[in-house]
Design a protein around this motif. Structure first.
Motif, mmCIF file in Angstrom:
data_model
loop_
_atom_site.group_PDB
_atom_site.id
_atom_site.type_symbol
_atom_site.label_atom_id
_atom_site.label_comp_id
_atom_site.label_asym_id
_atom_site.label_seq_id
_atom_site.Cartn_x
_atom_site.Cartn_y
_atom_site.Cartn_z
ATOM 1 N N MET A 44 40.159 -6.124 5.423
ATOM 2 C CA MET A 44 40.172 -5.322 4.194
ATOM 3 C C MET A 44 39.070 -4.259 4.232
ATOM 4 O O MET A 44 39.278 -3.109 3.819
ATOM 5 C CB MET A 44 39.980 -6.227 2.975
ATOM 6 N N LEU A 45 37.888 -4.633 4.757
ATOM 7 C CA LEU A 45 36.792 -3.683 4.840
ATOM 8 C C LEU A 45 37.127 -2.557 5.810
ATOM 9 O O LEU A 45 36.866 -1.371 5.532
ATOM 10 C CB LEU A 45 35.503 -4.394 5.274
ATOM 11 N N ARG A 46 37.731 -2.894 6.979
ATOM 12 C CA ARG A 46 38.152 -1.863 7.932
ATOM 13 C C ARG A 46 39.138 -0.894 7.288
ATOM 14 O O ARG A 46 39.042 0.328 7.447
ATOM 15 C CB ARG A 46 38.797 -2.506 9.166
ATOM 16 N N ASP A 47 40.107 -1.468 6.560
ATOM 17 C CA ASP A 47 41.114 -0.629 5.894
ATOM 18 C C ASP A 47 40.464 0.283 4.861
ATOM 19 O O ASP A 47 40.844 1.449 4.725
ATOM 20 C CB ASP A 47 42.169 -1.514 5.229
ATOM 21 N N ASP A 48 39.460 -0.264 4.128
ATOM 22 C CA ASP A 48 38.767 0.547 3.113
ATOM 23 C C ASP A 48 38.021 1.706 3.753
ATOM 24 O O ASP A 48 38.001 2.825 3.206
ATOM 25 C CB ASP A 48 37.782 -0.321 2.323
ATOM 26 N N VAL B 241 22.512 -14.963 8.743
ATOM 27 C CA VAL B 241 22.272 -15.513 7.403
ATOM 28 C C VAL B 241 21.861 -14.403 6.438
ATOM 29 O O VAL B 241 22.316 -14.343 5.291
ATOM 30 C CB VAL B 241 21.174 -16.603 7.455
ATOM 31 N N ALA B 242 20.995 -13.495 6.904
ATOM 32 C CA ALA B 242 20.535 -12.400 6.056
ATOM 33 C C ALA B 242 21.666 -11.430 5.747
ATOM 34 O O ALA B 242 21.797 -10.942 4.616
ATOM 35 C CB ALA B 242 19.377 -11.668 6.724
ATOM 36 N N VAL B 243 22.500 -11.141 6.748
ATOM 37 C CA VAL B 243 23.643 -10.242 6.522
ATOM 38 C C VAL B 243 24.584 -10.835 5.485
ATOM 39 O O VAL B 243 25.073 -10.139 4.581
ATOM 40 C CB VAL B 243 24.399 -9.972 7.841
ATOM 41 N N GLN B 244 24.832 -12.143 5.591
ATOM 42 C CA GLN B 244 25.727 -12.799 4.627
ATOM 43 C C GLN B 244 25.148 -12.753 3.220
ATOM 44 O O GLN B 244 25.857 -12.548 2.236
ATOM 45 C CB GLN B 244 25.980 -14.243 5.065
ATOM 46 N N GLY B 245 23.815 -12.928 3.110
ATOM 47 C CA GLY B 245 23.168 -12.823 1.808
ATOM 48 C C GLY B 245 23.293 -11.420 1.237
ATOM 49 O O GLY B 245 23.514 -11.245 0.032
ATOM 50 N N LEU B 246 23.162 -10.416 2.096
ATOM 51 C CA LEU B 246 23.304 -9.023 1.662
ATOM 52 C C LEU B 246 24.741 -8.735 1.234
ATOM 53 O O LEU B 246 24.978 -8.065 0.218
ATOM 54 C CB LEU B 246 22.887 -8.095 2.805
ATOM 55 N N LEU B 247 25.697 -9.247 1.985
ATOM 56 C CA LEU B 247 27.118 -9.029 1.660
ATOM 57 C C LEU B 247 27.483 -9.625 0.306
ATOM 58 O O LEU B 247 28.313 -9.066 -0.423
ATOM 59 C CB LEU B 247 28.009 -9.632 2.747
ATOM 60 N N ARG B 248 26.856 -10.756 -0.030
ATOM 61 C CA ARG B 248 27.164 -11.384 -1.315
ATOM 62 C C ARG B 248 26.648 -10.549 -2.491
ATOM 63 O O ARG B 248 27.204 -10.611 -3.595
ATOM 64 C CB ARG B 248 26.545 -12.786 -1.377
ATOM 65 N N ALA B 249 25.601 -9.765 -2.243
ATOM 66 C CA ALA B 249 24.951 -9.045 -3.343
ATOM 67 C C ALA B 249 25.354 -7.574 -3.445
ATOM 68 O O ALA B 249 25.209 -6.973 -4.506
ATOM 69 C CB ALA B 249 23.427 -9.136 -3.181
ATOM 70 N N VAL B 250 25.859 -7.009 -2.353
ATOM 71 C CA VAL B 250 26.116 -5.570 -2.327
ATOM 72 C C VAL B 250 27.319 -5.199 -3.197
ATOM 73 O O VAL B 250 28.269 -5.971 -3.342
ATOM 74 C CB VAL B 250 26.332 -5.089 -0.873
ATOM 75 N N GLU B 251 27.247 -3.999 -3.802
ATOM 76 C CA GLU B 251 28.383 -3.484 -4.568
ATOM 77 C C GLU B 251 29.508 -3.129 -3.585
ATOM 78 O O GLU B 251 29.287 -2.377 -2.638
ATOM 79 C CB GLU B 251 27.978 -2.245 -5.368
ATOM 80 N N LYS B 252 30.697 -3.656 -3.838
ATOM 81 C CA LYS B 252 31.783 -3.562 -2.868
ATOM 82 C C LYS B 252 32.223 -2.129 -2.591
ATOM 83 O O LYS B 252 32.711 -1.830 -1.499
ATOM 84 C CB LYS B 252 32.987 -4.393 -3.335
ATOM 85 N N ASP B 253 32.049 -1.234 -3.581
ATOM 86 C CA ASP B 253 32.477 0.144 -3.350
ATOM 87 C C ASP B 253 31.481 0.924 -2.488
ATOM 88 O O ASP B 253 31.827 1.961 -1.912
ATOM 89 C CB ASP B 253 32.683 0.870 -4.685
ATOM 90 N N LYS B 254 30.229 0.440 -2.385
ATOM 91 C CA LYS B 254 29.218 1.153 -1.606
ATOM 92 C C LYS B 254 29.299 0.821 -0.112
ATOM 93 O O LYS B 254 28.952 1.646 0.734
ATOM 94 C CB LYS B 254 27.820 0.809 -2.118
ATOM 95 N N LEU B 255 29.733 -0.393 0.227
ATOM 96 C CA LEU B 255 29.717 -0.824 1.623
ATOM 97 C C LEU B 255 30.636 0.008 2.518
ATOM 98 O O LEU B 255 30.201 0.470 3.580
ATOM 99 C CB LEU B 255 30.059 -2.314 1.711
ATOM 100 N N PRO B 256 31.902 0.245 2.147
ATOM 101 C CA PRO B 256 32.755 1.064 3.016
ATOM 102 C C PRO B 256 32.181 2.463 3.232
ATOM 103 O O PRO B 256 32.206 2.991 4.348
ATOM 104 C CB PRO B 256 34.087 1.126 2.256
ATOM 105 N N LEU B 257 31.648 3.068 2.176
ATOM 106 C CA LEU B 257 31.083 4.413 2.278
ATOM 107 C C LEU B 257 29.865 4.420 3.188
ATOM 108 O O LEU B 257 29.684 5.324 4.011
ATOM 109 C CB LEU B 257 30.720 4.911 0.875
ATOM 110 N N ALA B 258 29.002 3.403 3.053
ATOM 111 C CA ALA B 258 27.807 3.323 3.893
ATOM 112 C C ALA B 258 28.171 3.112 5.359
ATOM 113 O O ALA B 258 27.583 3.727 6.254
ATOM 114 C CB ALA B 258 26.915 2.181 3.411
ATOM 115 N N LEU B 259 29.150 2.250 5.618
ATOM 116 C CA LEU B 259 29.547 1.950 7.000
ATOM 117 C C LEU B 259 30.363 3.074 7.627
ATOM 118 O O LEU B 259 30.508 3.124 8.849
ATOM 119 C CB LEU B 259 30.337 0.640 7.046
ATOM 120 N N LYS B 260 30.885 3.978 6.776
ATOM 121 C CA LYS B 260 31.641 5.126 7.297
ATOM 122 C C LYS B 260 30.760 5.941 8.240
ATOM 123 O O LYS B 260 31.228 6.476 9.249
ATOM 124 C CB LYS B 260 32.102 5.992 6.118
ATOM 125 N N GLY B 261 29.481 6.030 7.931
ATOM 126 C CA GLY B 261 28.562 6.807 8.762
ATOM 127 C C GLY B 261 27.705 5.961 9.673
ATOM 128 O O GLY B 261 26.693 6.452 10.183
#
Length: 337
Positions: A289-293, A249-269
């Motif tokens: 789509m996130l994996r592809d990004d 539930v918390a992850v989903q809440g975070l996903l709704r609020a996070v800037e979409k361009d920051k998530l791929p870069l953050a998960l890269k590492g």
């Protein structure tokens, strides 16, 4: 009420009322928004009873105000200058008491200040008070803060407080004033003198804002010098890897609020397990789509990854602070199925 014939007959509230009426509705509204409720009542009461004020008198009051402000020159407000003024106007012990209160938690009124006192500190004080006193205090602070304090009181005592709150009618003004005096004299003044921010908590916040290499270097050096302090700081820190402890539930809440361009870069590492946590909480299409990004990013600078991860950690803390998500959820939390 008839207006005085000259400005010397005006009270401070009346002068303020004239000035605000002269400034007009828009500016007066802004001034009211910055006042405390008691000040608003005093000025608005004077305003409603002004009656007709001659134009030349209005002008003189405005000029008086302008001259008094202009004649002050450069102003510097400080604890020291305030304390000197209070000591000239009041007995020394009363001036010291007021300064202790000023230096205490921020807030215009006693109840505002109590709302900024940590619930554990407040509960520790209240557990030694009469249940009726505690009931009065909890009825005057925010419900969410009162709830946290209530859960920290001894069980039998807290139930007694609840019962008093249920039976409590409107609190008499003199009773409320007595409770305020006690809190101000015994609690707030002692709190102002004794409250010191935990050094480990402060360092944890500082370490949270270091880049990854610096954080690792400082933590490793501290472990060599003082392993106990290092462990306390690490326990207080909240890092990007700690997002792996969040509930779906918390992850989903975070996903709704996070800037979409920051998530791929953050998960890269990020570790594969942390990536999977985010993928599992997205739809199949959004996850692909996130994996592809992430794959499409190619080589990226570690500093850019750190910055993106730090931004998401800050966002998670903000969401937790406003109650949107919880970031303290552990595996030992009690679940309902």
């Amino acid at each position: 009420m008839r207006s005085p014939e000259d400005e010397s007959g005006f009270t401070g509230a009346q002068k303020a009322a004239v000035l605000m009426l002269a400034l007009g509705e828009e500016q007066s509204t802004r001034l009211f928004s910055m006042m405390h409720e008691d000040e608003i009542k005093e000025v608005s009461s004077a305003m409603s009873q002004l009656g007709s004020v001659r134009a030349e008198l209005v002008e003189r009051l405005c000029v008086e105000f302008g001259e008094s402000m202009g004649g002050l020159g450069h102003l510097v407000g400080s604890y020291e200058s305030t304390e000197r003024l209070l000591q000239r106007a009041l007995p020394r012990d009363r001036a010291a008491q007021i300064m202790d209160e000023i230096r205490g938690p921020a807030g215009r009124t006693m109840w505002d200040k109590l709302g900024n006192v940590h619930e554990a500190v407040l509960a520790n004080y209240l557990k030694n008070e009469y249940p009726q006193t505690v009931a009065v205090v909890l009825s005057k602070i925010r419900p969410d803060h009162a709830a946290r304090v209530l859960t920290l009181l001894p069980d039998s005592f807290s139930i007694e407080v609840v019962m008093r709150m249920l039976r409590m009618e409107s609190v008499q003004k003199d009773v409320l004033a007595g409770v305020e005096r006690t809190l101000r004299a015994e609690f707030m003044s002692n709190l102002a003198r004794s409250t010191r921010r935990d050094a480990h908590e402060m360092m944890a916040e500082i370490f949270n804002n270091l880049d990854r290499a610096s954080e690792t270097r400082f933590v490793a050096a501290l472990e060599e010098r003082n392993r106990e302090s290092a462990e306390r700081i690490k326990a207080l820190m909240f890092t990007f890897d700690d997002l792996g402890r969040l509930s779906p539930v918390a992850v989903q809440g975070l996903l709704r609020a996070v800037e979409k361009d920051k998530l791929p870069l953050a998960l890269k590492g990020a570790s594969e397990s942390l990536r999977e946590l985010f993928f599992k909480n997205l739809s199949e299409r959004a996850g692909k789509m996130l994996r592809d990004d992430i794959e499409g990013l190619g080589p990226v600078k570690l500093r850019d990854v750190d910055d993106a991860q730090a931004a998401i950690v800050v966002l998670a803390k903000e969401l937790a602070a406003n109650g949107t998500i919880e970031i303290g959820e552990g595996k030992d939390e009690e679940l309902v199925y």
